[in-house]
Design an enzyme around this catalytic site. Structure first.
Site, short mmCIF file in Angstrom:
data_model
loop_
_atom_site.label_atom_id
_atom_site.label_comp_id
_atom_site.label_asym_id
_atom_site.label_seq_id
_atom_site.Cartn_x
_atom_site.Cartn_y
_atom_site.Cartn_z
N GLU B 82 53.77 -47.97 43.09
CA GLU B 82 54.86 -48.09 42.14
C GLU B 82 55.89 -49.10 42.63
OE1 GLU B 82 57.55 -44.39 42.08
OE2 GLU B 82 55.57 -43.60 42.49
N CYS B 114 52.82 -41.47 42.18
CA CYS B 114 52.24 -41.35 43.53
C CYS B 114 50.73 -41.15 43.56
CB CYS B 114 52.92 -40.21 44.28
SG CYS B 114 54.67 -40.48 44.54
N ARG B 203 65.21 -29.90 39.88
CA ARG B 203 64.33 -28.78 40.20
C ARG B 203 63.06 -28.74 39.35
NH1 ARG B 203 66.59 -24.73 43.29
NH2 ARG B 203 65.17 -23.19 42.42
N THR B 205 61.01 -30.91 39.06
CA THR B 205 59.92 -31.60 39.77
C THR B 205 59.03 -30.61 40.54
OG1 THR B 205 61.32 -31.96 41.69
CG2 THR B 205 61.23 -33.74 40.08
N HIS B 238 49.34 -33.87 48.13
CA HIS B 238 50.38 -34.89 48.08
C HIS B 238 51.67 -34.36 48.73
CE1 HIS B 238 53.09 -37.99 46.95
NE2 HIS B 238 53.77 -37.22 46.11
N LYS B 243 57.68 -29.51 52.45
CA LYS B 243 57.62 -28.13 51.95
C LYS B 243 56.56 -27.91 50.87
CE LYS B 243 60.89 -25.79 54.11
NZ LYS B 243 62.18 -25.50 53.47
N ASN B 270 57.78 -39.67 52.53
CA ASN B 270 56.83 -39.73 51.42
C ASN B 270 56.50 -41.20 51.11
OD1 ASN B 270 55.41 -39.60 49.02
ND2 ASN B 270 57.14 -38.86 47.79
N SER B 300 53.73 -38.21 39.40
CA SER B 300 54.65 -37.73 38.37
C SER B 300 54.27 -38.32 37.03
CB SER B 300 56.08 -38.11 38.72
OG SER B 300 56.51 -37.36 39.81
#
Ligand SMILES: [Zn+2]
Lengths: 132, 348
Positions: B82, B114, B203, B205, B238, B243, B270, B300
């Site tokens: 990207e 991604c 959030r 996401t 990914h 977390k 990332n 995404s």
């Protein structure tokens, strides 16, 4: 703003991307880049790809470079003797002056050379970095 | 049917790092809270003379070293990112020239947030399996951007990995046993044309975006292959942060031990299109013959690509033929916030 015509640069893409030099057909001497004439007087060459390894012969740091490289400054510049013989002047990536020592081993890396302003083409090629 | 698989792979991560502390200091935030919340401590950033093209070339050359073939053999080259340096002009054409792939190369850039790199692996797999090409290369590579002060600034990193697929049995280091995708229109993260940095839906996401797709694709591939989590030696999900992949693993029934070897995010951030692929390259660096690897990417917008690989004896012969992912992770030089912004300004 630095500007450069894409066409002149394009002719050198293989020379810059892949260290494509020349071998004299008559005496076998290796050249980078390809000259018009070999030291033996012959003008016949075959393409030769250099491995991209060498020894640092000399170096300096550039605080304010020529227009094309201004945004990369400060950067280091060095003369490298390729393991096959020819010497090449190259910008040195991923290092500061204090990281460098004459005689150290260097390896080729593919990097951005410069761009012709915000709207222009981006030019790439080979630079050298201390072997790790 | 004839097996196809990975015959070579290569990683590349730029040398420069910025610590979460250096970013938090500028914005008056609590670094410890952020590090604990995101599960990462620092991130990689490009040198002033690096971008997605140069990262791709270095990874591609490492992949060729492991495959033991010359660039001329590559019949197709797709690069997912990207942060392609041009809006219009393919990264793939420059990389193809830089590995001397020759004029007879199919090439294009891909984009799916991604997962553009994992989508490229699927495209190449199809061409190799259908015998349209002998070898194909897929790369996922990014110098990801974030606006200043945004939460993404702690994680948006730079790096990439390249994979060469082929079908010559004795050359295959990891057989591709199965791949599939899970796709739905989801507004979790985007960047409009001509905008320099992306926007995200906070959030949102998490559950309806990352979890839904990563879990959806992984459950689908497990079910279609009659597999269960314990059949795998390694799992890579990914890594938008440290977390999410561990949470996804837990929900799916994978252990932390299966995920840890590929969890490069904690040390480099990332790397977007490079993220799950660098996870896979880290695992290939240490895996032994006959081990099973599950990989699920996430892009995404949204989608996930799942893969099942089974390593062969050949893998152990090629692991040392190029620098390993961990070599690049360990090679580092820290910069402060202003230098970091200077470097990032060069890739916009
Ligand atoms: Zn001569």
């Amino acid at each position: 703003m630095f500007r450069s015509t894409p066409i002149i640069r394009w002719r050198k893409y293989q020379e810059r991307y892949n260290l494509m030099g020349a071998k004299c057909e008559k005496c076998g001497k290796l050249h980078y880049p390809q000259p018009a004439l070999c030291t033996c007087g012959s003008s016949k060459f075959i393409a030769h790809k250099f491995k991209g390894e060498g020894t640092l012969l000399s170096f300096t740091d550039i605080g304010s470079g020529p227009e094309a490289y201004a945004e990369h400054a400060p950067y280091c510049l060095g003369i490298i003797q390729l393991s096959e013989g020819p010497k090449i002047t190259s910008q040195l990536s991923d290092c500061k002056l204090e990281d460098l020592k004459i005689g150290m081993q260097m390896i080729a890396t593919f990097r951005k050379f410069y761009s012709s302003g915000e709207k222009g083409a981006i030019y790439y090629g080979t630079k050298f970095t201390p072997k790790w | 049917m004839e097996k196809i698989g990975i015959v070579g792979y290569g990683a590349y991560i730029p040398k420069f790092r910025i610590k979460a502390e250096a970013i938090a200091e500028v914005w008056g935030e609590n670094a410890d809270k952020i590090k604990a919340g995101l599960g990462l401590t620092e991130k990689s950033l490009p040198a002033k003379d690096e971008d997605t093209t140069t990262i791709s070339v270095q990874a591609a050359r490492n992949a060729l070293l492991r495959a033991g073939i010359v660039g001329k053999k590559i019949g197709a080259l797709y690069i997912g990112s990207e942060s392609h340096p041009y809006a219009v002009k393919p990264t793939a054409a420059t990389v193809a020239d830089a590995i001397q792939a020759g004029f007879d190369t199919m090439a294009a850039d891909t984009e799916f947030a991604c997962k553009a790199g994992s989508a490229a692996i699927q495209m190449v797999a199809g061409l190799v399996k259908s015998e349209m090409i002998e070898y194909g290369m897929a790369i996922g590579s990014d110098t990801s951007q974030s606006s200043q002060g945004n939460a993404l600034e702690y994680s948006a990193a730079s790096g990439g990995a390249a994979f060469i697929l082929g079908r010559e049995k004795k050359e295959i280091i990891a057989e591709l046993e199965k791949t599939l995708s899970f796709t739905s229109d989801t507004p979790d993260f985007w960047r409009r044309g001509l905008q320099e940095t992306p926007e995200h839906a906070g959030r949102f996401t998490g559950e309806p975006a990352y979890m839904k797709h990563v879990l959806g694709a992984t459950q689908m591939i497990l079910s279609e292959t009659n597999s269960k989590p314990s059949d795998f030696d390694y799992a890579v999900f990914h890594m938008p942060n440290g977390k999410f992949p561990l949470q996804a693993a837990k929900k799916l029934g994978f252990s932390t031990e299966q995920v840890k070897p590929g969890l490069v995010v904690s040390k480099i951030g990332n790397t977007y299109s490079g993220s799950s692929l660098l996870g896979l390259s880290s695992v290939l660096d240490i895996a032994k013959a006959g081990q099973k690897i599950l990989v699920t990417s996430y892009g995404s917008g949204s989608g996930s690509d799942s893969f099942i690989f089974k390593t062969t004896k050949r893998l152990e012969e090629v692991q040392d033929k190029a620098k390993k992912t961990e070599d690049y992770v360990a090679r580092k030089e820290y910069v402060g916030y202003s230098k970091y912004r200077q470097h990032m300004a060069m890739v916009v």
